[in-house]
Design an enzyme around this catalytic site. Structure first.
Site, PDB file in Angstrom:
ATOM      1  N   CYS A  30      98.033 -15.702  79.914  1.00  0.00           N
ATOM      2  CA  CYS A  30      98.191 -14.252  79.960  1.00  0.00           C
ATOM      3  C   CYS A  30      98.312 -13.742  81.390  1.00  0.00           C
ATOM      4  O   CYS A  30      97.310 -13.614  82.104  1.00  0.00           O
ATOM      5  CB  CYS A  30      97.000 -13.591  79.256  1.00  0.00           C
ATOM      6  SG  CYS A  30      97.057 -11.800  79.298  1.00  0.00           S
ATOM      7  N   CYS A  57      96.496 -10.487  82.125  1.00  0.00           N
ATOM      8  CA  CYS A  57      95.034 -10.617  82.291  1.00  0.00           C
ATOM      9  C   CYS A  57      94.693 -11.256  83.632  1.00  0.00           C
ATOM     10  O   CYS A  57      93.776 -10.816  84.318  1.00  0.00           O
ATOM     11  CB  CYS A  57      94.427 -11.523  81.217  1.00  0.00           C
ATOM     12  SG  CYS A  57      95.073 -11.317  79.566  1.00  0.00           S
ATOM     13  N   ASP A  58      95.405 -12.312  84.012  1.00  0.00           N
ATOM     14  CA  ASP A  58      94.941 -13.157  85.115  1.00  0.00           C
ATOM     15  C   ASP A  58      95.842 -13.158  86.354  1.00  0.00           C
ATOM     16  O   ASP A  58      95.457 -13.710  87.382  1.00  0.00           O
ATOM     17  CB  ASP A  58      94.797 -14.609  84.618  1.00  0.00           C
ATOM     18  CG  ASP A  58      93.781 -14.716  83.481  1.00  0.00           C
ATOM     19  OD1 ASP A  58      92.804 -13.948  83.507  1.00  0.00           O
ATOM     20  OD2 ASP A  58      93.963 -15.552  82.584  1.00  0.00           O
TER      21      ASP A  58
END
Ligand code: NAP
Length: 311
Positions: free
Chosen positions: A135, A138-139
Protein backbone atom coordinates in the site's frame (compact mmCIF):
# COMPACT_ATOMS: atom_id res chain seq x y z
CA UNK A 1 -31.68 -22.21 17.66
CA UNK A 2 -33.46 -19.18 19.08
CA UNK A 3 -30.51 -18.13 21.25
CA UNK A 4 -28.32 -17.99 18.15
CA UNK A 5 -30.54 -15.41 16.49
CA UNK A 6 -29.48 -11.76 16.30
CA UNK A 7 -31.08 -8.73 14.70
CA UNK A 8 -27.83 -7.79 13.00
CA UNK A 9 -24.71 -9.80 12.31
CA UNK A 10 -21.60 -8.09 10.97
CA UNK A 11 -18.89 -10.08 9.23
CA UNK A 12 -15.36 -8.71 9.51
CA UNK A 13 -13.38 -6.58 11.94
CA UNK A 14 -11.61 -4.02 9.79
CA UNK A 15 -12.54 -0.32 9.98
CA UNK A 16 -15.80 -1.03 8.07
CA UNK A 17 -16.96 -3.83 10.37
CA UNK A 18 -16.11 -2.06 13.62
CA UNK A 19 -17.69 1.21 12.48
CA UNK A 20 -20.85 -0.65 11.46
CA UNK A 21 -20.82 -2.30 14.92
CA UNK A 22 -20.43 1.02 16.75
CA UNK A 23 -23.34 2.57 14.85
CA UNK A 24 -25.57 -0.52 15.05
CA UNK A 25 -24.87 -0.92 18.77
CA UNK A 26 -25.63 2.73 19.49
CA UNK A 27 -28.90 2.25 17.62
CA UNK A 28 -29.66 -0.50 20.17
CA UNK A 29 -29.53 -3.30 17.62
CA UNK A 30 -27.19 -5.40 19.82
CA UNK A 31 -25.04 -6.52 16.91
CA UNK A 32 -22.84 -9.57 16.81
CA UNK A 33 -19.57 -9.21 14.93
CA UNK A 34 -17.68 -12.23 13.65
CA UNK A 35 -13.96 -11.47 13.48
CA UNK A 36 -12.81 -13.35 10.39
CA UNK A 37 -9.38 -14.99 10.14
CA UNK A 38 -7.41 -11.80 10.80
CA UNK A 39 -8.98 -9.78 13.60
CA UNK A 40 -8.51 -6.08 12.87
CA UNK A 41 -8.11 -6.67 9.13
CA UNK A 42 -5.48 -5.33 6.77
CA UNK A 43 -4.44 -2.41 8.99
CA UNK A 44 -2.91 -4.83 11.47
CA UNK A 45 -0.32 -5.63 8.81
CA UNK A 46 0.83 -2.04 8.39
CA UNK A 47 2.89 -0.13 10.90
CA UNK A 48 2.16 3.55 11.22
CA UNK A 49 -1.17 4.92 9.93
CA UNK A 50 -0.65 8.60 9.23
CA UNK A 51 -3.72 9.43 7.17
CA UNK A 52 -6.59 8.45 9.47
CA UNK A 53 -8.11 11.76 10.57
CA UNK A 54 -7.96 12.52 14.26
CA UNK A 55 -4.43 11.28 14.92
CA UNK A 56 -2.16 14.21 14.18
CA UNK A 57 0.97 12.27 15.12
CA UNK A 58 -0.07 9.09 13.33
CA UNK A 59 -1.15 5.88 15.01
CA UNK A 60 0.06 2.29 14.91
CA UNK A 61 -2.31 0.12 12.82
CA UNK A 62 -2.79 -2.41 15.61
CA UNK A 63 -3.43 0.28 18.20
CA UNK A 64 -6.02 1.91 15.94
CA UNK A 65 -7.85 -1.37 15.44
CA UNK A 66 -7.75 -2.16 19.17
CA UNK A 67 -9.27 1.25 19.83
CA UNK A 68 -12.05 0.55 17.33
CA UNK A 69 -12.68 -2.82 18.97
CA UNK A 70 -12.88 -1.23 22.44
CA UNK A 71 -15.27 1.40 21.12
CA UNK A 72 -17.52 -1.30 19.64
CA UNK A 73 -17.40 -3.26 22.93
CA UNK A 74 -18.27 -0.15 24.93
CA UNK A 75 -21.67 -0.11 23.26
CA UNK A 76 -22.23 -3.83 23.87
CA UNK A 77 -21.22 -5.36 20.59
CA UNK A 78 -20.84 -9.10 20.95
CA UNK A 79 -17.61 -10.39 19.41
CA UNK A 80 -17.34 -13.93 18.12
CA UNK A 81 -13.91 -15.20 17.13
CA UNK A 82 -13.95 -17.25 13.99
CA UNK A 83 -14.24 -17.49 10.28
CA UNK A 84 -17.47 -18.03 8.41
CA UNK A 85 -17.55 -21.13 6.25
CA UNK A 86 -21.05 -20.87 4.77
CA UNK A 87 -23.99 -18.51 4.46
CA UNK A 88 -27.57 -19.02 3.35
CA UNK A 89 -29.07 -15.81 2.00
CA UNK A 90 -31.88 -17.48 0.07
CA UNK A 91 -34.43 -16.99 2.86
CA UNK A 92 -34.86 -14.95 6.02
CA UNK A 93 -33.66 -15.12 8.66
CA UNK A 94 -30.26 -15.37 7.00
CA UNK A 95 -28.03 -18.19 8.15
CA UNK A 96 -24.31 -17.84 8.90
CA UNK A 97 -22.10 -20.77 9.78
CA UNK A 98 -18.91 -20.12 11.77
CA UNK A 99 -17.11 -23.28 12.78
CA UNK A 100 -19.56 -25.58 14.52
CA UNK A 101 -22.02 -22.73 15.24
CA UNK A 102 -24.92 -21.60 13.11
CA UNK A 103 -26.22 -18.09 13.69
CA UNK A 104 -29.28 -16.48 12.16
CA UNK A 105 -30.01 -12.79 11.67
CA UNK A 106 -32.59 -10.41 10.21
CA UNK A 107 -29.99 -8.14 8.61
CA UNK A 108 -26.46 -9.01 7.55
CA UNK A 109 -23.61 -6.54 7.08
CA UNK A 110 -20.70 -7.87 5.07
CA UNK A 111 -17.35 -6.22 5.79
CA UNK A 112 -15.00 -9.09 4.99
CA UNK A 113 -12.53 -6.85 3.16
CA UNK A 114 -9.98 -7.76 0.54
CA UNK A 115 -6.56 -9.32 0.71
CA UNK A 116 -3.56 -7.92 -1.13
CA UNK A 117 -1.91 -10.43 -3.39
CA UNK A 118 1.77 -11.08 -2.83
CA UNK A 119 4.30 -12.95 -4.95
CA UNK A 120 4.80 -15.64 -2.35
CA UNK A 121 8.61 -15.48 -2.23
CA UNK A 122 10.25 -16.33 1.09
CA UNK A 123 12.41 -13.17 0.98
CA UNK A 124 9.28 -11.09 0.34
CA UNK A 125 7.60 -12.49 3.48
CA UNK A 126 10.76 -11.91 5.51
CA UNK A 127 10.78 -8.17 4.78
CA UNK A 128 7.04 -7.48 4.93
CA UNK A 129 6.57 -4.08 6.60
CA UNK A 130 10.36 -3.68 6.65
CA UNK A 131 10.70 -2.66 3.01
CA UNK A 132 7.91 -4.70 1.46
CA UNK A 133 4.45 -3.15 1.41
CA UNK A 134 1.22 -3.55 -0.53
CA UNK A 135 0.00 0.00 0.00
CA UNK A 136 1.79 3.09 -1.29
CA UNK A 137 -0.79 5.45 0.19
CA UNK A 138 -0.17 3.92 3.63
CA UNK A 139 3.61 3.53 3.58
CA UNK A 140 5.02 5.65 0.73
CA UNK A 141 5.85 8.56 2.97
CA UNK A 142 8.41 6.48 4.88
CA UNK A 143 10.53 6.23 1.73
CA UNK A 144 11.13 9.93 1.30
CA UNK A 145 14.24 10.55 -0.83
CA UNK A 146 14.81 6.83 -1.40
CA UNK A 147 14.64 4.55 -4.43
CA UNK A 148 11.72 2.14 -4.51
CA UNK A 149 10.23 -0.46 -6.83
CA UNK A 150 6.58 -1.02 -7.69
CA UNK A 151 5.53 -4.43 -9.01
CA UNK A 152 2.73 -4.86 -11.54
CA UNK A 153 1.44 -3.28 -14.71
CA UNK A 154 -2.21 -2.62 -13.83
CA UNK A 155 -3.90 0.63 -12.81
CA UNK A 156 -2.97 0.16 -9.16
CA UNK A 157 0.73 -0.22 -9.97
CA UNK A 158 0.67 2.79 -12.31
CA UNK A 159 -1.18 4.90 -9.78
CA UNK A 160 1.14 3.86 -6.94
CA UNK A 161 4.25 4.51 -9.05
CA UNK A 162 3.02 8.04 -9.87
CA UNK A 163 2.04 8.68 -6.26
CA UNK A 164 5.42 7.53 -4.94
CA UNK A 165 7.25 10.06 -7.13
CA UNK A 166 5.89 12.69 -4.71
CA UNK A 167 8.40 11.47 -2.13
CA UNK A 168 10.90 9.15 -3.72
CA UNK A 169 14.04 9.94 -5.65
CA UNK A 170 13.41 7.17 -8.18
CA UNK A 171 10.62 4.67 -8.81
CA UNK A 172 11.23 1.50 -10.81
CA UNK A 173 8.08 -0.05 -12.21
CA UNK A 174 8.85 -3.75 -12.55
CA UNK A 175 6.50 -5.54 -14.93
CA UNK A 176 6.63 -9.14 -16.12
CA UNK A 177 5.66 -8.32 -19.72
CA UNK A 178 6.58 -5.72 -22.38
CA UNK A 179 3.15 -4.08 -22.30
CA UNK A 180 1.21 -2.47 -19.46
CA UNK A 181 -2.30 -3.53 -18.52
CA UNK A 182 -3.43 -0.23 -16.99
CA UNK A 183 -5.51 2.42 -18.75
CA UNK A 184 -3.95 4.47 -21.55
CA UNK A 185 -4.35 7.69 -19.59
CA UNK A 186 -2.48 6.26 -16.60
CA UNK A 187 0.19 4.84 -18.91
CA UNK A 188 0.74 8.29 -20.42
CA UNK A 189 1.21 9.79 -16.97
CA UNK A 190 3.79 7.14 -16.12
CA UNK A 191 5.68 7.48 -19.43
CA UNK A 192 5.88 11.25 -18.97
CA UNK A 193 7.14 11.07 -15.40
CA UNK A 194 10.92 11.39 -15.40
CA UNK A 195 11.24 9.84 -11.98
CA UNK A 196 9.76 6.54 -13.17
CA UNK A 197 11.85 3.95 -14.99
CA UNK A 198 10.03 0.91 -16.32
CA UNK A 199 11.84 -2.39 -15.96
CA UNK A 200 10.17 -4.47 -18.67
CA UNK A 201 9.90 -8.25 -18.89
CA UNK A 202 11.14 -8.64 -15.35
CA UNK A 203 10.22 -10.50 -12.21
CA UNK A 204 11.57 -10.36 -8.68
CA UNK A 205 14.35 -12.81 -8.02
CA UNK A 206 15.00 -11.87 -4.40
CA UNK A 207 14.36 -9.17 -1.83
CA UNK A 208 17.74 -8.48 -0.24
CA UNK A 209 18.34 -7.18 3.27
CA UNK A 210 19.23 -8.06 6.80
CA UNK A 211 17.42 -8.26 10.11
CA UNK A 212 18.87 -5.01 11.41
CA UNK A 213 18.27 -2.77 8.38
CA UNK A 214 15.32 -4.47 6.69
CA UNK A 215 15.28 -4.41 2.90
CA UNK A 216 18.41 -2.94 1.34
CA UNK A 217 18.21 -4.01 -2.32
CA UNK A 218 16.14 -5.83 -4.91
CA UNK A 219 17.31 -8.39 -7.46
CA UNK A 220 15.15 -8.69 -10.58
CA UNK A 221 15.44 -11.12 -13.46
CA UNK A 222 14.72 -10.39 -17.10
CA UNK A 223 12.48 -13.26 -18.22
CA UNK A 224 13.64 -12.97 -21.86
CA UNK A 225 17.40 -12.79 -21.35
CA UNK A 226 17.75 -14.40 -17.92
CA UNK A 227 19.89 -11.45 -16.82
CA UNK A 228 19.70 -10.62 -13.11
CA UNK A 229 20.27 -7.05 -11.96
CA UNK A 230 20.10 -5.12 -8.72
CA UNK A 231 17.95 -1.99 -8.58
CA UNK A 232 19.33 -0.53 -5.36
CA UNK A 233 15.85 0.03 -3.90
CA UNK A 234 15.04 0.05 -0.20
CA UNK A 235 11.31 -0.39 -0.73
CA UNK A 236 9.15 -2.72 -2.79
CA UNK A 237 5.46 -2.03 -3.33
CA UNK A 238 3.58 -5.08 -4.50
CA UNK A 239 0.66 -3.98 -6.66
CA UNK A 240 -0.36 -7.16 -8.40
CA UNK A 241 -4.00 -6.92 -7.38
CA UNK A 242 -6.29 -7.58 -4.45
CA UNK A 243 -8.67 -10.43 -3.92
CA UNK A 244 -11.99 -9.50 -2.29
CA UNK A 245 -12.98 -11.97 0.41
CA UNK A 246 -16.23 -13.03 -1.21
CA UNK A 247 -15.77 -16.73 -1.96
CA UNK A 248 -18.42 -17.75 0.52
CA UNK A 249 -21.04 -15.49 -1.14
CA UNK A 250 -20.51 -16.82 -4.65
CA UNK A 251 -23.78 -17.43 -6.44
CA UNK A 252 -25.75 -15.67 -3.71
CA UNK A 253 -24.88 -12.01 -4.20
CA UNK A 254 -24.21 -10.00 -7.33
CA UNK A 255 -20.50 -9.44 -7.91
CA UNK A 256 -18.52 -7.49 -10.48
CA UNK A 257 -16.14 -9.31 -12.86
CA UNK A 258 -13.38 -9.09 -10.20
CA UNK A 259 -15.64 -10.65 -7.54
CA UNK A 260 -16.24 -7.45 -5.58
CA UNK A 261 -19.76 -7.20 -4.14
CA UNK A 262 -21.99 -4.85 -6.08
CA UNK A 263 -23.91 -2.27 -4.05
CA UNK A 264 -26.62 0.06 -5.26
CA UNK A 265 -25.28 3.50 -6.05
CA UNK A 266 -25.29 5.79 -3.02
CA UNK A 267 -26.10 3.00 -0.57
CA UNK A 268 -24.68 -0.23 0.85
CA UNK A 269 -27.59 -2.39 -0.32
CA UNK A 270 -26.56 -5.56 -2.13
CA UNK A 271 -28.61 -7.62 -4.58
CA UNK A 272 -30.35 -9.36 -1.64
CA UNK A 273 -32.71 -7.29 0.47
CA UNK A 274 -31.50 -7.09 4.07
CA UNK A 275 -27.86 -7.77 3.15
CA UNK A 276 -25.51 -4.79 3.16
CA UNK A 277 -21.86 -4.53 2.14
CA UNK A 278 -19.23 -2.01 3.19
CA UNK A 279 -15.49 -1.45 3.06
CA UNK A 280 -13.04 -3.03 0.65
CA UNK A 281 -15.23 -6.04 -0.11
CA UNK A 282 -17.37 -3.68 -2.21
CA UNK A 283 -14.69 -1.16 -3.21
CA UNK A 284 -11.88 -1.83 -5.65
CA UNK A 285 -11.26 1.88 -6.14
CA UNK A 286 -10.53 3.81 -2.94
CA UNK A 287 -9.59 1.06 -0.46
CA UNK A 288 -8.76 3.40 2.41
CA UNK A 289 -9.41 2.86 6.12
CA UNK A 290 -11.36 6.08 6.29
CA UNK A 291 -13.57 5.27 3.31
CA UNK A 292 -14.16 1.79 4.76
CA UNK A 293 -15.18 3.33 8.08
CA UNK A 294 -17.47 5.74 6.21
CA UNK A 295 -19.28 2.98 4.34
CA UNK A 296 -19.43 0.93 7.59
CA UNK A 297 -21.41 3.78 9.10
CA UNK A 298 -23.65 3.86 6.00
CA UNK A 299 -24.26 0.10 6.24
CA UNK A 300 -25.38 0.32 9.88
CA UNK A 301 -27.75 3.20 9.07
CA UNK A 302 -29.08 1.37 5.98
CA UNK A 303 -29.63 -1.79 8.06
CA UNK A 304 -31.31 0.10 10.88
CA UNK A 305 -33.72 1.85 8.48
CA UNK A 306 -34.43 -1.35 6.59
CA UNK A 307 -35.19 -3.23 9.83
CA UNK A 308 -37.51 -0.44 10.94
CA UNK A 309 -39.45 -0.79 7.67
CA UNK A 310 -39.97 -4.52 8.22
CA UNK A 311 -42.33 -4.19 11.20
P1 NAP B 1 -4.91 -5.85 -12.23
O1 NAP B 1 -5.55 -4.94 -13.20
O2 NAP B 1 -5.39 -7.25 -12.11
O3 NAP B 1 -3.36 -5.83 -12.53
C1 NAP B 1 -2.49 -6.66 -11.85
C2 NAP B 1 -1.10 -6.50 -12.46
O4 NAP B 1 -0.20 -7.30 -11.71
C3 NAP B 1 -1.02 -6.95 -13.93
O5 NAP B 1 -0.24 -6.09 -14.68
C4 NAP B 1 -0.41 -8.35 -13.82
O6 NAP B 1 0.43 -8.65 -14.90
C5 NAP B 1 0.48 -8.20 -12.59
N1 NAP B 1 0.62 -9.47 -11.88
C6 NAP B 1 -0.37 -10.28 -11.43
N2 NAP B 1 0.16 -11.34 -10.80
C7 NAP B 1 1.50 -11.20 -10.88
C8 NAP B 1 2.59 -11.98 -10.43
N3 NAP B 1 2.42 -13.11 -9.76
N4 NAP B 1 3.85 -11.54 -10.69
C9 NAP B 1 4.06 -10.37 -11.36
N5 NAP B 1 3.06 -9.60 -11.80
C10 NAP B 1 1.80 -10.01 -11.57
O7 NAP B 1 -5.01 -5.27 -10.70
P2 NAP B 1 -5.07 -3.77 -10.20
O8 NAP B 1 -4.06 -2.95 -10.89
O9 NAP B 1 -5.04 -3.83 -8.70
O10 NAP B 1 -6.51 -3.27 -10.64
C11 NAP B 1 -7.69 -3.98 -10.21
C12 NAP B 1 -8.92 -3.30 -10.82
O11 NAP B 1 -9.12 -2.02 -10.19
C13 NAP B 1 -8.76 -3.04 -12.31
O12 NAP B 1 -10.01 -3.21 -12.92
C14 NAP B 1 -8.34 -1.61 -12.37
O13 NAP B 1 -8.68 -0.96 -13.58
C15 NAP B 1 -9.10 -1.01 -11.18
N6 NAP B 1 -8.40 0.17 -10.67
C16 NAP B 1 -8.82 1.37 -11.13
C17 NAP B 1 -8.19 2.51 -10.70
C18 NAP B 1 -8.67 3.83 -11.21
O14 NAP B 1 -9.59 3.86 -12.00
N7 NAP B 1 -8.10 4.92 -10.76
C19 NAP B 1 -7.10 2.45 -9.81
C20 NAP B 1 -6.69 1.19 -9.38
C21 NAP B 1 -7.35 0.06 -9.82
P3 NAP B 1 -0.17 -8.95 -16.36
O15 NAP B 1 -0.54 -7.63 -16.91
O16 NAP B 1 0.96 -9.60 -17.07
O17 NAP B 1 -1.33 -9.86 -16.15
Amino acid sequence: MEENHRKVIILGTGPAGYTAAIYAARANLKPMIITGPQKGGQLTTTTEVENFPGFSKGIDGNVLMNEMEQQALRFETEIVFGEITAVDLTRRPFKVTAGSQIYTCDALIIATGASARYLGLESETRFKNRGVSACATCDGFFYKGQKVAVLGGGDTALEEASYLTNFCEKVYLVHRRDELRGSKAMQERVFKNEKIDIVWDSVVEEVIGDDAKGMTDLAVKNVKTGEIKRLGTTGMFVAIGHTPNTKVFKGMLEMDPNNYLVTRSGSTKTSVEGVFACGDVADSKYRQAVTAAGTGCMAAIDAERWLAEQV
